[in-house]
Design a protein around this motif. Structure first.
Motif, PDB file in Angstrom:
ATOM      1  N   HIS A 192       0.808  -1.221   0.000  1.00 38.24           N
ATOM      2  CA  HIS A 192       0.000   0.000   0.000  1.00 38.24           C
ATOM      3  C   HIS A 192       0.843   1.273   0.000  1.00 38.24           C
ATOM      4  CE1 HIS A 192      -3.771  -2.152   0.475  1.00 38.24           C
ATOM      5  NE2 HIS A 192      -3.163  -2.916   1.362  1.00 38.24           N
ATOM      6  N   GLU A 193       2.128   1.169   0.335  1.00 35.11           N
ATOM      7  CA  GLU A 193       2.976   2.358   0.312  1.00 35.11           C
ATOM      8  C   GLU A 193       4.237   2.173  -0.528  1.00 35.11           C
ATOM      9  OE1 GLU A 193       4.178   0.252   4.268  1.00 35.11           O
ATOM     10  OE2 GLU A 193       2.313   0.728   3.238  1.00 35.11           O
ATOM     11  N   PHE A 194       4.424   0.984  -1.095  1.00 32.66           N
ATOM     12  CA  PHE A 194       5.662   0.643  -1.789  1.00 32.66           C
ATOM     13  C   PHE A 194       5.779   1.335  -3.143  1.00 32.66           C
ATOM     14  CE2 PHE A 194       8.067  -2.383  -4.555  1.00 32.66           C
ATOM     15  CZ  PHE A 194       9.293  -2.255  -3.926  1.00 32.66           C
ATOM     16  N   ASP A 195       7.011   1.738  -3.469  1.00 31.10           N
ATOM     17  CA  ASP A 195       7.314   2.332  -4.770  1.00 31.10           C
ATOM     18  C   ASP A 195       8.204   1.367  -5.542  1.00 31.10           C
ATOM     19  OD1 ASP A 195       7.663   3.986  -6.928  1.00 31.10           O
ATOM     20  OD2 ASP A 195       8.891   5.475  -5.884  1.00 31.10           O
ATOM     21  N   ALA A 196       7.633   0.723  -6.571  1.00 26.62           N
ATOM     22  CA  ALA A 196       8.386  -0.235  -7.380  1.00 26.62           C
ATOM     23  C   ALA A 196       9.203   0.536  -8.420  1.00 26.62           C
ATOM     24  CB  ALA A 196       7.437  -1.213  -8.066  1.00 26.62           C
ATOM     25  N   ILE A 197      10.496   0.426  -8.323  1.00 22.71           N
ATOM     26  CA  ILE A 197      11.393   1.133  -9.244  1.00 22.71           C
ATOM     27  C   ILE A 197      11.825   0.151 -10.334  1.00 22.71           C
ATOM     28  CG2 ILE A 197      13.524   2.429  -9.480  1.00 22.71           C
ATOM     29  CD1 ILE A 197      11.362   3.785  -7.760  1.00 22.71           C
ATOM     30  N   ALA A 198      11.510   0.493 -11.566  1.00 16.25           N
ATOM     31  CA  ALA A 198      11.849  -0.382 -12.689  1.00 16.25           C
ATOM     32  C   ALA A 198      12.430   0.449 -13.821  1.00 16.25           C
ATOM     33  CB  ALA A 198      10.610  -1.142 -13.176  1.00 16.25           C
ATOM     34  N   THR A 199      13.477  -0.064 -14.428  1.00 18.52           N
ATOM     35  CA  THR A 199      14.115   0.650 -15.539  1.00 18.52           C
ATOM     36  C   THR A 199      13.234   0.579 -16.783  1.00 18.52           C
ATOM     37  OG1 THR A 199      15.259  -1.309 -16.382  1.00 18.52           O
ATOM     38  CG2 THR A 199      16.362  -0.035 -14.643  1.00 18.52           C
ATOM     39  N   PRO A 200      13.437   1.482 -17.734  1.00 12.36           N
ATOM     40  CA  PRO A 200      12.694   1.385 -18.999  1.00 12.36           C
ATOM     41  C   PRO A 200      12.863   0.030 -19.681  1.00 12.36           C
ATOM     42  CG  PRO A 200      13.759   3.523 -18.829  1.00 12.36           C
ATOM     43  CD  PRO A 200      14.263   2.712 -17.673  1.00 12.36           C
ATOM     44  N   LYS A 201      14.057  -0.542 -19.596  1.00 16.36           N
ATOM     45  CA  LYS A 201      14.298  -1.852 -20.205  1.00 16.36           C
ATOM     46  C   LYS A 201      13.464  -2.937 -19.520  1.00 16.36           C
ATOM     47  CE  LYS A 201      17.979  -5.261 -21.114  1.00 16.36           C
ATOM     48  NZ  LYS A 201      17.661  -5.488 -22.547  1.00 16.36           N
ATOM     49  N   ASP A 202      13.489  -2.960 -18.184  1.00 16.63           N
ATOM     50  CA  ASP A 202      12.717  -3.980 -17.467  1.00 16.63           C
ATOM     51  C   ASP A 202      11.214  -3.796 -17.668  1.00 16.63           C
ATOM     52  OD1 ASP A 202      14.942  -5.321 -16.533  1.00 16.63           O
ATOM     53  OD2 ASP A 202      15.007  -4.246 -14.621  1.00 16.63           O
ATOM     54  N   LEU A 203      10.763  -2.564 -17.738  1.00 22.64           N
ATOM     55  CA  LEU A 203       9.348  -2.319 -18.005  1.00 22.64           C
ATOM     56  C   LEU A 203       8.937  -2.906 -19.339  1.00 22.64           C
ATOM     57  CD1 LEU A 203       9.028   1.376 -16.780  1.00 22.64           C
ATOM     58  CD2 LEU A 203       7.771  -0.571 -15.839  1.00 22.64           C
TER      59      LEU A 203
ATOM     60  N   GLU B 170      10.544  -5.021 -21.298  1.00 24.07           N
ATOM     61  CA  GLU B 170      10.965  -6.400 -21.550  1.00 24.07           C
ATOM     62  C   GLU B 170      10.228  -7.406 -20.672  1.00 24.07           C
ATOM     63  OE1 GLU B 170      15.353  -7.630 -22.455  1.00 24.07           O
ATOM     64  OE2 GLU B 170      15.043  -7.789 -20.289  1.00 24.07           O
ATOM     65  N   THR B 171       9.852  -6.982 -19.465  1.00 25.51           N
ATOM     66  CA  THR B 171       9.322  -7.928 -18.484  1.00 25.51           C
ATOM     67  C   THR B 171       7.927  -7.576 -17.975  1.00 25.51           C
ATOM     68  OG1 THR B 171      11.542  -8.537 -17.738  1.00 25.51           O
ATOM     69  CG2 THR B 171       9.718  -8.965 -16.210  1.00 25.51           C
ATOM     70  N   TYR B 172       7.739  -6.365 -17.487  1.00 23.95           N
ATOM     71  CA  TYR B 172       6.548  -6.062 -16.704  1.00 23.95           C
ATOM     72  C   TYR B 172       5.334  -5.634 -17.520  1.00 23.95           C
ATOM     73  CZ  TYR B 172       9.741  -6.364 -12.759  1.00 23.95           C
ATOM     74  OH  TYR B 172      10.655  -6.807 -11.838  1.00 23.95           O
ATOM     75  N   LEU B 173       5.525  -5.132 -18.731  1.00 28.11           N
ATOM     76  CA  LEU B 173       4.402  -4.608 -19.509  1.00 28.11           C
ATOM     77  C   LEU B 173       3.961  -5.456 -20.703  1.00 28.11           C
ATOM     78  CD1 LEU B 173       5.198  -0.774 -19.562  1.00 28.11           C
ATOM     79  CD2 LEU B 173       3.832  -2.073 -17.914  1.00 28.11           C
TER      80      LEU B 173
END
Length: 697
Positions: A177-188, A190-193
């Motif tokens: 509920h308070e976490f900020d997930a930091i992801a690089t443009p590459k990981d976004l 390539e992996t998360y989107l």
């Protein structure tokens, strides 16, 4: 006839006209998950919250399939399509009866908040069981199949699917509920989107649910970046917040000061439907000038468009005719059992399995999950009208004597409230001593592995601390194995578990296999069906060697980037037979990979052909390789099957540090086998992987 009543118009045209007749108060009343009736316009009350992760959930009786992670272990998008079609059929059957008897409450609608297509990047995540595993390609293909099955291909939606949780959401549960997930443009990119993009573009998913966490500083339910992605992909459905996530804006993320500010921010940045109570304050936010009424109008139109697509204002002769007799029918439960049989993964077998019935007179079934219904269910489950536990399945299948001991609690020190530590161990020893073979049923359930226990959740569960069994269960395993009886360990869990079974003769990972799981297990144990499930996640050796749980970088995570620490690899799973792959080729004109697979063993079996691509040149390529194709095949003894698999263009693409995707190389190596091409997978399976070099011109 008013325009919104004209069936000749499109759902959106009708929705625009209907919403234009609403007052501000009426429009706002439609933006919460428990939408009010507007009697003067003929708009009935509607509750948007329903679930069908692995069967219609929380709404009474329904067919319960294996948990989503188990369905992923089938590596079978065609079978998953069938599962989703059953979910939609049963949802319609239940909806029709609810409408008949005036029930418009929660979990009774046709908007199914499934599937969960988050990437299971870390084995500690309790909700990983809800996903299709760690691979973006596998997740996308299975997610597309599930959405297609839920929504159907008729003029009206059969049900409306929902891709969740958008985005970059995979724990830790305790701080979500308070976490900020930091992801690089590459990981976004390539992996998360990719799975979300695929479900929007290819499956035309009707809704998307935002996540609780922030993503690179922006709340996922109020993100210009994520909203921009949906727009770029051509998303034309509606967006729903995760439940009570908007409240987190001012209570946890602290990006707003009041609930009115939170509601205004969410509406302005694209949240059409609020699961929670924050939009109860939207009227005052609009009147205070915090957000324009135009945004409420736009969101109401989107939501009414979905209701028109579902045929909720006109009826649908085909769907309205689906009867209550379709709910938990024999055919649907048979499909559930078939899925369980295809999902169970044989991790180890020294020859004990399948059980030789002519050599075994007594079987001892031991463990806290042996007679447990919870071990079949996972989370987000419906109510089965029958359950076959592991113990019951073995008892029904085996003609000899079956002894049983619970052995230990799932996690408590004793079975009885006044019992001493390990009060079930002695009985477990007695059962083992009197048995020719032991089936040791251990693992977890959703009471200790799952979603954080907050508003709307069934359990106060959460993440795992390590990859091992709870202490009392591990001691039980050790005690039984020390007796040197032929032993099969059966693990129920929605994630990677290492039962430390080096002395066991066989290990089966059963996931949470659904209401017919005991029958499926018995059929596998006694050789009526060969196991054929494959791991949709990497089983690691030691949690201490993993990156920090809060680190969303993909370095040394999942099969694509793993450097070490692998116990059982992604894509691995034994059968009772042996196969050989031959004649691998690739046609660059059709993008088709061709091969032959031959059953060399003594058992009829399913197998899963897996294709992996390795970029031989680009520095932006993943460390190892990418899954780029899979197909399940059934093989009779001595049968040879020729197969063709399409290799998508994305198999040749890499993602650079800016997040841009392109083909950068000319040389590639295509691998084909029944596992990954890594040394460990080939050694464990005993089946070599074939490869073919591709040169693009």
């Amino acid at each position: 006839m008013e325009k919104y009543q004209d069936k000749a118009l499109t759902p959106k045209e009708r929705a625009i006209d209907l919403v234009s007749r609403m007052t501000l108060e009426e429009k706002v009343s439609q933006l919460s998950y428990n939408a009010s009736a507007i009697e003067r316009l003929g708009v009935p009350a509607y509750n948007w919250w329903n679930e069908s992760l692995h069967g219609v959930a929380r709404a009474g009786t329904a067919t319960m399939f294996p948990q989503a992670i188990g369905l992923a272990a089938m590596f079978d998008d065609e079978k998953l399509l069938e599962v989703a079609e059953v979910c939609a059929t049963e949802a319609r059957g239940k909806f029709n009866q609810s409408q008949k008897y005036g029930d418009t409450g929660i979990y009774k609608g046709l908007t199914m908040w499934s599937p969960n297509i988050n990437i299971f990047r870390d084995p500690r995540w309790g909700r990983g069981q809800e996903t299709y595993g760690e691979c973006p390609f596998l997740t996308a293909r299975l997610g597309i199949a599930f959405v297609n099955g839920l929504q159907g291909n008729a003029e009206n939606l059969k049900t409306a699917a929902c891709a969740k949780h958008f985005a970059v959401h995979s724990g830790p549960e305790g701080i979500r509920h308070e976490f900020d997930a930091i992801a690089t443009p590459k990981d976004l990119s390539e992996t998360y989107l990719p799975a979300f993009e695929a479900l929007v573009k290819e499956a035309h998913v009707e809704s998307v649910m935002g996540a609780y966490n922030r993503v690179n500083g922006e709340a996922a339910c109020a993100s210009e970046f994520l909203t921009g992605k949906l727009e770029a992909w051509g998303f034309n459905g509606h967006f729903v917040s995760d439940c009570w996530a908007i409240r987190d804006f001012h209570t946890k993320h602290l990006i707003t000061n009041t609930v009115e500010e939170s509601a205004a921010l969410a509406l302005r940045l694209g949240v059409d439907c609020n699961c929670g109570d924050s939009y109860y304050y939207l009227l005052s936010a609009i009147k205070a000038g915090l957000v324009s009424e135009d945004y409420a109008t736009e969101s109401a139109v989107k939501l009414m468009t979905t209701r028109f697509k579902l045929g909720l204002f006109d009826g649908n002769p085909e769907y309205d005719a689906i009867g209550f007799d379709q709910v938990s029918s024999s055919a649907h439960k048979k499909l559930s059992q078939e899925c369980a049989e295809k999902s169970i993964v044989l991790l180890k077998n020294n020859g004990l399995l399948p059980i030789k019935r002519d050599q075994i007179k007594t079987i001892g079934v031991i463990g806290p999950n042996a007679a447990s219904i919870d071990a079949l269910r996972g989370n987000y489950f419906g109510t089965g009208d029958e359950y076959t536990t592991f113990l019951k399945g073995i008892q029904e299948r085996f003609e000899g004597r079956v002894y049983y001991a619970e052995g230990s609690h799932l996690f408590k020190d004793s079975l009885q409230p006044l019992g001493e530590y390990g009060d079930g161990y002695a009985e477990a020893k007695a059962v083992a001593a009197h048995s020719d073979l032991v089936v040791l049923c251990v693992g977890l359930d959703a009471t200790i592995e799952g979603e954080e226990g907050d508003t709307g959740n069934a359990f106060a569960a959460g993440d795992k601390n390590d990859l091992f069994l709870p202490k009392v269960q591990q001691e039980l395993v050790d005690i039984v194995l020390e007796l040197n009886k032929p032993t099969v360990i059966v693990v129920s869990a929605g994630s990677a578990i290492n039962p430390k079974g080096d002395k066991a003769d066989a290990i089966l990972h059963a996931w949470y296999p659904g209401q017919m799981g005991g029958k499926a297990l018995a059929n596998i144990l006694f050789g009526d069906v060969s196991p054929s499930g494959k791991l949709p996640v990497t089983f690691y050796e030691d949690v201490e060697l993993l990156p920090d749980f809060e680190d969303y970088s993909m370095t040394n995570r999942t099969y694509r980037y793993a450097e070490n620490n692998v116990l059982y690899p992604f894509g691995y799973g034994l059968t009772y037979s042996k196969v050989n792959i031959s004649d691998l080729s690739y046609d660059p004109h059709t993008s088709i990979a061709s091969l032959s697979i031959e059953n060399l063993g003594d058992y009829e079996t399913d197998e899963v052909i897996q294709l992996y691509m390795k970029d031989l040149e680009s520095i932006e390529a993943v460390r190892n390789y990418n899954l780029c194709g899979f197909k399940r095949v059934h093989l009779k003894r001595d049968e040879i099957v020729k197969m063709e698999l399409l290799v998508p263009r994305s198999a040749f693409e890499v993602v650079d540090q800016k997040g841009d995707r392109a083909v950068q190389s000319n040389k590639f190596r295509l691998f084909a086998g029944v596992s990954q091409p890594d040394e460990l997978s080939q050694r464990l399976s005993g089946i070599p992987v074939k490869s073919f070099e591709i040169v693009l011109k």
